[in-house]
Scaffold this active site. Structure first.
Site, PDB file in Angstrom:
ATOM      1  N   ASP A  86       0.853  -1.181   0.000  1.00 59.64           N
ATOM      2  CA  ASP A  86       0.000   0.000   0.000  1.00 59.64           C
ATOM      3  C   ASP A  86       0.894   1.237   0.000  1.00 59.64           C
ATOM      4  O   ASP A  86       1.960   1.234   0.617  1.00 59.64           O
ATOM      5  CB  ASP A  86      -0.905   0.021   1.237  1.00 59.64           C
ATOM      6  CG  ASP A  86      -2.007  -1.022   1.192  1.00 59.64           C
ATOM      7  OD1 ASP A  86      -2.422  -1.400   0.080  1.00 59.64           O
ATOM      8  OD2 ASP A  86      -2.464  -1.443   2.266  1.00 59.64           O
TER       9      ASP A  86
ATOM     10  N   ASP B 258      -7.154  -1.195  -4.667  1.00 58.16           N
ATOM     11  CA  ASP B 258      -8.195  -0.732  -3.746  1.00 58.16           C
ATOM     12  C   ASP B 258      -9.119   0.281  -4.414  1.00 58.16           C
ATOM     13  O   ASP B 258     -10.337   0.237  -4.230  1.00 58.16           O
ATOM     14  CB  ASP B 258      -7.570  -0.106  -2.500  1.00 58.16           C
ATOM     15  CG  ASP B 258      -6.816  -1.106  -1.652  1.00 58.16           C
ATOM     16  OD1 ASP B 258      -7.210  -2.280  -1.604  1.00 58.16           O
ATOM     17  OD2 ASP B 258      -5.819  -0.703  -1.031  1.00 58.16           O
TER      18      ASP B 258
END
Length: 184
Positions: free
Chosen positions: A134, A148
């Site tokens: 991330d 995402d």
């Protein structure tokens, strides 16, 4: 126009009309997600952050063993199994989509799920325990990635379409060629 399925039953040729589009959207999401993760790992591996919009949007590298917000980090193998089931279910559903907007949403979901599954399977610390990369920090509330964004966007689109009454498969009497033809 129809063709025979393996069971001998006629299958409208239009049934898979949007499948290539779904697969193209999914492949695009996977490639963009993995390329941006590669960029984040090679650029942000020294702990620095890059401000995009002040503190509201920044790039900073995080390895996430869990789901959203890091929840369930000790159950990474379960998240891997859930991602695998989601990918299979989306692949089956993708063969039934006969609406271009649904195809876009399903393709985004499939791409996001595939990319996350790839992280879980192939990244360290090991098979079915891999951590998701991330790097998009949303004002300190959430750190995510391109997959995402695709998952949230795809799910949002499908929710809106459902609320508007737009079906993934239009009824046979809507005039869609090939859907209301009698069996051969």
């Amino acid at each position: 126009m129809t063709s025979a399925s393996p069971s001998g039953n006629p299958v409208p040729l239009l049934r898979h009309r949007y499948l290539p589009w779904i697969l193209a959207v999914a492949a695009t999401v996977v490639v963009l997600d993995q390329l941006t993760k590669w960029w984040a790992e090679s650029t942000l591996n020294d702990g620095r952050t890059i401000s995009v919009v002040g503190e509201f949007l920044q790039f900073g590298l995080v390895y996430n063993p869990g789901a959203a917000f890091g929840i369930g980090g000790q159950f990474t193998w379960i998240l891997t199994a859930i991602a695998a089931v989601a990918v299979v279910a989306l692949c089956v559903f993708a063969t039934r989509v006969l609406n271009p907007l649904w195809a876009l949403g399903v393709g985004a979901l499939l791409g996001g799920a595939l990319s996350h599954l790839g992280d879980r399977v192939f990244r360290t610390p090991g098979f079915a325990r891999g951590h998701v990369v991330d790097f998009i920090d949303y004002n300190g509330y959430f750190v995510g990635n391109v997959a995402d964004v695709a998952l949230v966007g795809g799910a949002g689109l499908l929710i809106v379409l459902t609320l508007l009454g737009v079906d993934a498969r239009p009824p046979a009497d809507t005039g869609v060629p090939g859907e209301d033809e009698p069996p051969a």
